[in-house]
Scaffold this active site. Structure first.
Site, mmCIF file in Angstrom:
data_model
loop_
_atom_site.group_PDB
_atom_site.id
_atom_site.type_symbol
_atom_site.label_atom_id
_atom_site.label_comp_id
_atom_site.label_asym_id
_atom_site.label_seq_id
_atom_site.Cartn_x
_atom_site.Cartn_y
_atom_site.Cartn_z
ATOM 1 C CG HIS A 84 -2.050 -1.003 1.082
ATOM 2 N ND1 HIS A 84 -2.581 -1.671 2.153
ATOM 3 C CD2 HIS A 84 -2.728 -1.426 -0.017
ATOM 4 C CE1 HIS A 84 -3.556 -2.477 1.718
ATOM 5 N NE2 HIS A 84 -3.662 -2.347 0.413
ATOM 6 C CD GLU A 87 -0.602 0.535 4.375
ATOM 7 O OE1 GLU A 87 0.117 -0.476 4.368
ATOM 8 O OE2 GLU A 87 -1.849 0.492 4.267
ATOM 9 N NE ARG A 144 -6.447 0.181 0.493
ATOM 10 C CZ ARG A 144 -6.318 -0.524 1.618
ATOM 11 N NH1 ARG A 144 -5.692 -0.011 2.651
ATOM 12 N NH2 ARG A 144 -6.814 -1.750 1.716
ATOM 13 C CG HIS A 215 -0.152 -3.834 5.240
ATOM 14 N ND1 HIS A 215 -1.057 -3.463 4.293
ATOM 15 C CD2 HIS A 215 0.317 -5.056 4.862
ATOM 16 C CE1 HIS A 215 -1.148 -4.405 3.367
ATOM 17 N NE2 HIS A 215 -0.326 -5.388 3.688
ATOM 18 C CD GLU A 289 -2.414 -3.166 8.955
ATOM 19 O OE1 GLU A 289 -1.879 -2.054 8.786
ATOM 20 O OE2 GLU A 289 -3.085 -3.745 8.080
HETATM 21 ZN ZN LIG Z 1 -1.988 -1.593 4.175
#
Ligand SMILES: [Zn+2]
Ligand SMILES: *[C@@H]1O[C@H](CO)[C@@H](O)[C@H](O)[C@H]1NC(C)=O
Ligand SMILES: *[C@@H]1O[C@H](CO)[C@@H](O)[C@H](O)[C@H]1NC(C)=O
Ligand SMILES: *[C@@H]1O[C@H](CO)[C@@H](O)[C@H](O)[C@H]1NC(C)=O
Ligand SMILES: *[C@@H]1O[C@H](CO)[C@@H](O)[C@H](O)[C@H]1NC(C)=O
Length: 355
Positions: A84, A87, A144, A215, A289
């Site tokens: 993405h 990020e 994104r 991410h 994340e």
């Molecule tokens: Zn992501």
């Protein structure tokens, strides 16, 4: 002439002393590409750059293959960052991770052993087109998706690469509206970036012990599956290892990470690379994340790169060590456990006789 020599020496240090690369800043794509090339020069014995596909805009998608050449067939670890675009902390983490393992393997016997038994395949920026676009100006900073044009008749571009993999594709947590941020593409693996990972990992899926995809943000360790009606066969072990990794993370700066499947702790989704990897039979597949949990979101300030990387490194290393030991030290670990039990038994006997 002397000045010229001095200048060359200075240049040599600028380039060779990789220490000068600032791991605590965000780097545009061109700098990351140069950094990758420089690593192969600084560590020709253990680092190679492998291009394994092309983005929509025809950029070569490259990874760093890192490992000691033993002449034996080796197992492998996968890590990708920047699927993405916005990020930015994710590519920063991949770079930090690579630097750490290269700095430690010569002095840390455990890392050396892992480098002998496994190759690390690290893609610092998977969605290169999107990453470059997010650097363009303020209005594109929060992009994104990738940069492929939408289907004919649609006015928007970009597919969410983490909804495009062949894993319950198009079922939950996706949009078929090409203007949506979760547009899953016209069919499974319609996008060249998802195809590249599918081909590269799929060709040698039996070698991969672990698949880590990085991410931000939310401070989570997510395990398969994103679809609420399917449970991974090794769910209990994935949870156990994920929780232990989160505990390792917490020890570094006190940051709390939540562990669970996507539907349990975030939202249901389908077509993620994590789920695809698990469906291929790669036993340990996780999404990290990273920081934060919403204060700055995708625009994490540069002064948080270092602590974010330090803590996440511990978590990733826990998982990697676990899968390594399970594969290579299974017998030794079992023997140690038996010995330990015996010693404990002796200890118990001794202490009871002593009192
Ligand atoms: Zn992501
Ligand atoms: C871009 O964003 C930064 C940080 O939010 C801000 O300081 C800067 O003024 C913005 N530039 C423009 C041209 O809007
Ligand atoms: C399509 O995109 C163009 C250029 O961005 C814009 O001017 C136009 O209004 C858009 N059309 C629709 C139907 O959204
Ligand atoms: C999960 O299974 C239930 C019961 O069969 C069904 O009603 C539901 O639609 C399924 N969920 C998804 C996302 O397919
Ligand atoms: C966000 O993270 C910080 C640091 O780990 C923590 O102290 C705080 O409670 C978290 N906030 C939320 C809303 O989870």
């Amino acid at each position: 002439y002397r000045q010229c020599v001095l200048f060359k020496i200075l240049l040599y240090y600028l380039y060779v002393a990789n220490d000068l690369y600032d791991y605590y800043k965000y780097h545009p794509m061109a700098e990351i590409t140069n950094w990758m090339a420089q690593l192969t020069k600084d560590h020709p014995d253990i680092v190679t750059v492998v291009s394994y596909g092309q983005t929509y805009e025809k950029r070569p998608i490259s990874l760093l293959k890192i490992g000691l050449n033993t002449g034996e067939k080796k197992k492998a670890i996968w890590m990708d960052c920047g699927i993405h675009a916005r990020e930015w902390i994710a590519p920063a983490f991949c770079q930090y991770f690579v630097n750490q393992i290269l700095q430690t393997y010569k002095t840390d016997p455990k890392m050396e052993e892992m480098m002998k038994n496994m190759d690390f395949y690290v893609t610092p920026v998977l969605n290169m087109d999107g990453y470059i676009y997010s650097w363009q100006d303020n209005s594109t900073r929060l992009w994104r998706k990738n940069r492929s044009p939408g289907p004919s008749g649609c006015n928007c571009s970009g597919t969410d690469l983490n909804r495009n993999f062949n894993a319950n594709w198009g079922t939950v947590g996706v949009s078929f509206d090409c203007c949506s941020n979760t547009f899953c593409g016209s069919k499974a693996v319609s996008e060249p970036e998802a195809q590249a990972v599918t081909d590269f990992v799929g060709r040698q899926k039996d070698e991969f012990l672990c698949f880590l995809t990085i991410h931000s943000y939310s401070q989570l360790i997510l395990l398969p599956y994103g679809h609420p009606n399917f449970t991974a066969s090794n769910y209990d072990e994935l949870m156990k290892v994920g929780l232990a990794a989160a505990e390792e993370i917490r020890k570094v700066h006190g940051t709390s990470y939540t562990v669970g499947t996507s539907p349990d702790v975030l939202y249901p989704n389908s077509g993620s690379s994590r789920d695809w990897a698990r469906l291929q039979g790669i036993p340990f597949s996780y999404t990290f994340e990273l920081r934060d949990n919403g204060t700055f979101g995708f625009e994490l300030p540069e002064d948080q790169i270092q602590p974010t990387c330090e803590e996440a490194y511990r978590g990733a290393l826990y998982i990697i060590s676990y899968v390594h030991d399970k594969t290579f030290n299974g017998a030794a670990a079992a023997a140690a456990a038996t010995l330990w039990t015996l010693l404990l038994a002796v200890g118990v006997t001794t202490s009871t006789t002593l009192v």
